[in-house]
Structure formats: structure tokens, C-alpha cells
Design a protein around this motif. Sequence first.
Motif, short mmCIF file in Angstrom:
data_model
loop_
_atom_site.label_atom_id
_atom_site.label_comp_id
_atom_site.label_asym_id
_atom_site.label_seq_id
_atom_site.Cartn_x
_atom_site.Cartn_y
_atom_site.Cartn_z
N PRO A 43 19.55 32.66 49.75
CA PRO A 43 19.23 31.69 50.80
C PRO A 43 18.46 32.31 51.97
O PRO A 43 17.55 31.66 52.52
CB PRO A 43 20.61 31.19 51.26
N LEU A 44 18.80 33.53 52.34
CA LEU A 44 18.05 34.19 53.41
C LEU A 44 16.63 34.53 52.96
O LEU A 44 15.68 34.39 53.73
CB LEU A 44 18.77 35.45 53.89
N CYS A 60 16.16 37.11 44.51
CA CYS A 60 17.62 37.08 44.57
C CYS A 60 18.22 38.31 45.25
O CYS A 60 19.29 38.23 45.83
CB CYS A 60 18.19 36.96 43.16
N GLY A 61 17.54 39.43 45.19
CA GLY A 61 18.10 40.67 45.72
C GLY A 61 17.75 40.90 47.18
O GLY A 61 16.87 40.26 47.75
N LEU A 62 18.47 41.84 47.78
CA LEU A 62 18.20 42.25 49.16
C LEU A 62 16.86 42.96 49.24
O LEU A 62 16.55 43.79 48.39
CB LEU A 62 19.28 43.21 49.67
N SER A 63 16.09 42.63 50.28
CA SER A 63 14.84 43.35 50.50
C SER A 63 14.43 43.18 51.96
O SER A 63 14.75 42.18 52.60
CB SER A 63 13.72 42.84 49.59
N ALA A 64 13.72 44.18 52.46
CA ALA A 64 13.22 44.08 53.83
C ALA A 64 12.20 42.95 53.93
O ALA A 64 12.17 42.20 54.91
CB ALA A 64 12.61 45.40 54.27
N ARG A 65 11.36 42.85 52.91
CA ARG A 65 10.28 41.86 52.95
C ARG A 65 10.83 40.43 53.02
O ARG A 65 10.33 39.62 53.79
CB ARG A 65 9.38 42.01 51.73
N THR A 67 14.57 39.36 52.76
CA THR A 67 15.86 39.14 53.42
C THR A 67 15.78 39.40 54.92
O THR A 67 16.22 38.56 55.72
CB THR A 67 16.95 40.06 52.80
N LEU A 68 15.21 40.52 55.32
CA LEU A 68 15.10 40.83 56.74
C LEU A 68 14.20 39.83 57.46
O LEU A 68 14.56 39.32 58.53
CB LEU A 68 14.59 42.26 56.94
#
Length: 187
Positions: A43-44, A60-65, A67-68
Motif C-alpha cells: 500500500p505504501l 510488493c517489497g520494501l524499497s527506497a524508490r 516505499t520511502l
Amino acid sequence: MSRPAGPAPLLRRILQRGACAALVSGLLLVRQGRRDACSGAAPLNAISHWLWPESALRQCGLSARYTLVGAIIHWGASCFWSAIYEGHRQAGAPPPRARPPSRRPPAPASEVPSHDLVNALALSAIAAWVDLVLVPPRLSPGFERHLSDASLCRVYLAFGIGLAWGGARGRRAHRLPPGTRQLHVES
């Protein structure tokens, strides 16, 4: 000497309410993303579809591009709605005036006035309507594509609670004993 009321206290209230609303609703986005989508980050990540229309919605995964950037956009949007909330409060608030000290003890710091909570929840309902119905899909939050309707309701409810909580935190700071907060001296 006391500081005159001006844009700094208003900006501080906007940022505090916005940060609390973003934090509470952001945490719920992650929780609901784990339940409804491929991950808590989805969602982020989807919020960053403003910059990367197709790829952000699939991440789906965390990433700076994704999620951040999505978290920063979410915080900025929360501050936008906080500014609207504070503007509404300012428009309906009587001008500040000096009051004699009250003989009653101050209300508990954790207490959120019911009118503040009701107004914050009303604004979150308006935000949901604007975000999910009024604006074109390109400007929507994006997380609605990963969450169920029930989860969306929870997220916007959390957003309203966060707005009210941010206001309660600001009021608490003004009730602290004089020696516990930083004093501002004008020269």
C-alpha cells in the motif's frame, strides 16, 4: 516576554497533526497490506504511483524508490489535510484573549475533546471521498488498489484519530510545568 501568535505556531500544529495522522494511518496501511495484499509495503509503494504510474502499483517489497517515496507523499498529503483542518479551526475560533488563571486543574493530557475528534473524523470522511471518488485515478492514493473496502474504512478512521491525537499532543505540550519545556526569549 510572550511570543506573539503567528505563522510558526500554526505551522507547528499543522505539522504535528499531519505527522500523527500519517503515522497512525501509515501503520494501519502496513497492517492491512499484510492482510489484504502481497505485503505490508504494497500500500505504501502504491502511493508513489504519482511518480511511477505503472511500476509502483505492482511493487510488493520494501524499497527506497517506492516505499520511502510513498511514505513521504503520504506524510505530505496528511499535512495538506491537516492544514485544511487547522484552517477550518482558525476560521471558527474566537480571537485569542488573555484569561485569568483558572482555579480548576487542567484536563488530563491524554484527553481529546470530543468536538476535535468528531471534526477530525468528519474531515477524514471528506478526505476519503475526495481521494477515492472525486479525484481522477492518477491522483488517487493508490493504496485503494491493494486494500479491501473494510480496510480502507479502517485506514481513513485511523487518519481521523491521528489528526485528533496530534491536536491533543499539542495541547499537552502547553500544559507542561514551566520548567519542563524550552522557553523562547525575544531580544
